[in-house]
Design an enzyme around this catalytic site. Sequence first.
Site, PDB file in Angstrom:
ATOM      1  N   SER A 196       0.871  -1.059   0.194  1.00  0.00           N
ATOM      2  CA  SER A 196       0.054   0.070   0.031  1.00  0.00           C
ATOM      3  C   SER A 196       0.989   1.155   0.034  1.00  0.00           C
ATOM      4  O   SER A 196       1.813   1.297   0.550  1.00  0.00           O
ATOM      5  CB  SER A 196      -0.754  -0.096   1.366  1.00  0.00           C
ATOM      6  OG  SER A 196      -1.752   1.339   1.542  1.00  0.00           O
ATOM      7  N   TYR A 212      -1.136   0.155  11.078  1.00  0.00           N
ATOM      8  CA  TYR A 212      -1.408  -0.292   9.432  1.00  0.00           C
ATOM      9  C   TYR A 212      -0.109   0.105   8.739  1.00  0.00           C
ATOM     10  O   TYR A 212       0.588  -0.632   8.087  1.00  0.00           O
ATOM     11  CB  TYR A 212      -2.533   0.218   9.051  1.00  0.00           C
ATOM     12  CG  TYR A 212      -3.014  -0.510   7.498  1.00  0.00           C
ATOM     13  CD1 TYR A 212      -3.195  -1.816   7.320  1.00  0.00           C
ATOM     14  CD2 TYR A 212      -2.494   0.273   6.405  1.00  0.00           C
ATOM     15  CE1 TYR A 212      -3.351  -2.381   6.081  1.00  0.00           C
ATOM     16  CE2 TYR A 212      -2.938  -0.142   5.227  1.00  0.00           C
ATOM     17  CZ  TYR A 212      -3.399  -1.532   4.946  1.00  0.00           C
ATOM     18  OH  TYR A 212      -3.606  -2.139   3.736  1.00  0.00           O
ATOM     19  N   LEU A 265      -5.027   4.282  -3.306  1.00  0.00           N
ATOM     20  CA  LEU A 265      -6.719   3.889  -2.686  1.00  0.00           C
ATOM     21  C   LEU A 265      -7.394   3.641  -3.809  1.00  0.00           C
ATOM     22  O   LEU A 265      -7.513   4.336  -4.920  1.00  0.00           O
ATOM     23  CB  LEU A 265      -7.217   5.230  -2.110  1.00  0.00           C
ATOM     24  CG  LEU A 265      -6.453   5.650  -0.806  1.00  0.00           C
ATOM     25  CD1 LEU A 265      -6.933   6.798  -0.172  1.00  0.00           C
ATOM     26  CD2 LEU A 265      -6.415   4.657   0.269  1.00  0.00           C
ATOM     27  N   ASP A 313     -11.116   1.484  -5.353  1.00  0.00           N
ATOM     28  CA  ASP A 313     -12.249   0.577  -5.110  1.00  0.00           C
ATOM     29  C   ASP A 313     -12.380  -0.594  -6.059  1.00  0.00           C
ATOM     30  O   ASP A 313     -11.354  -0.670  -6.857  1.00  0.00           O
ATOM     31  CB  ASP A 313     -13.421   1.529  -5.313  1.00  0.00           C
ATOM     32  CG  ASP A 313     -13.764   1.988  -6.595  1.00  0.00           C
ATOM     33  OD1 ASP A 313     -13.066   1.645  -7.597  1.00  0.00           O
ATOM     34  OD2 ASP A 313     -14.366   3.195  -6.672  1.00  0.00           O
TER      35      ASP A 313
END
Length: 244
Positions: A165, A178, A212, A214
Amino acid sequence: MKVLLLTGLGALFFTYYWADNFDPASLQGARVLLTGASAGVGEELAYHYARLGSHLVLTAHTEAFLQKVVGNCRKLGAPKVFFIAADMASREVPELVVQFALDKLGGLDYLVLNHLGAAPAGTRAHSAPGTRWLMQVNLLSYVQLTSLALPSLTDSKGSLVVVSSLLGRVPASFSSPYSAAKFALDSFFGALQRELRVQDVNVAITRCVLGLQDRASAKEGVREDPSPSRLKVGHKQMPLRGRP
């Protein structure tokens, strides 16, 4: 003259390292263990491998979601698909998952690490138990899976893909445990990549740093780019095609 020479060398360098030499046929019959395969990026990766004819072991936390993905992979042409529903928060689970994959596929050509976890409901994100849980799911299980699969990947001259990430590069507010896990993940696999090179171990490591996204974005992106009691196991074996 010197400027032109340096420019030319730079162009050759980038051409060499950024050229796309991917051959889709190389994935036909490849043996793939994919984690976090029940939704999002992992689900779409499973479909991508299935279309290319890979043999799959899929794992994620929720059995019902996994079963749906497995069914879709069969429809897309995966010659062999197995699944194992597993909770990576349990320290015993990574060994059981890798052994299951080795037993069913006879070895591994690809290990794709994609699972993640946020702190469980009712656990304070900054508490020691919450941080420990996050580290187990998002870091230590990755290390365990890699260590256990590496001998087989070495034998097959295989590949390891680590999905991480942007929070492992740029920390954000209210994500400290995280982000810490993702920073450690990036550092661990960066160092491992160098160690394998020094030891002349022919296992490729690819680190994917995602922003980020979806599910719809993940789906579009993939299409564009050709404790034991907690485990539930299911499988269906179909005729095996020889690897090229």
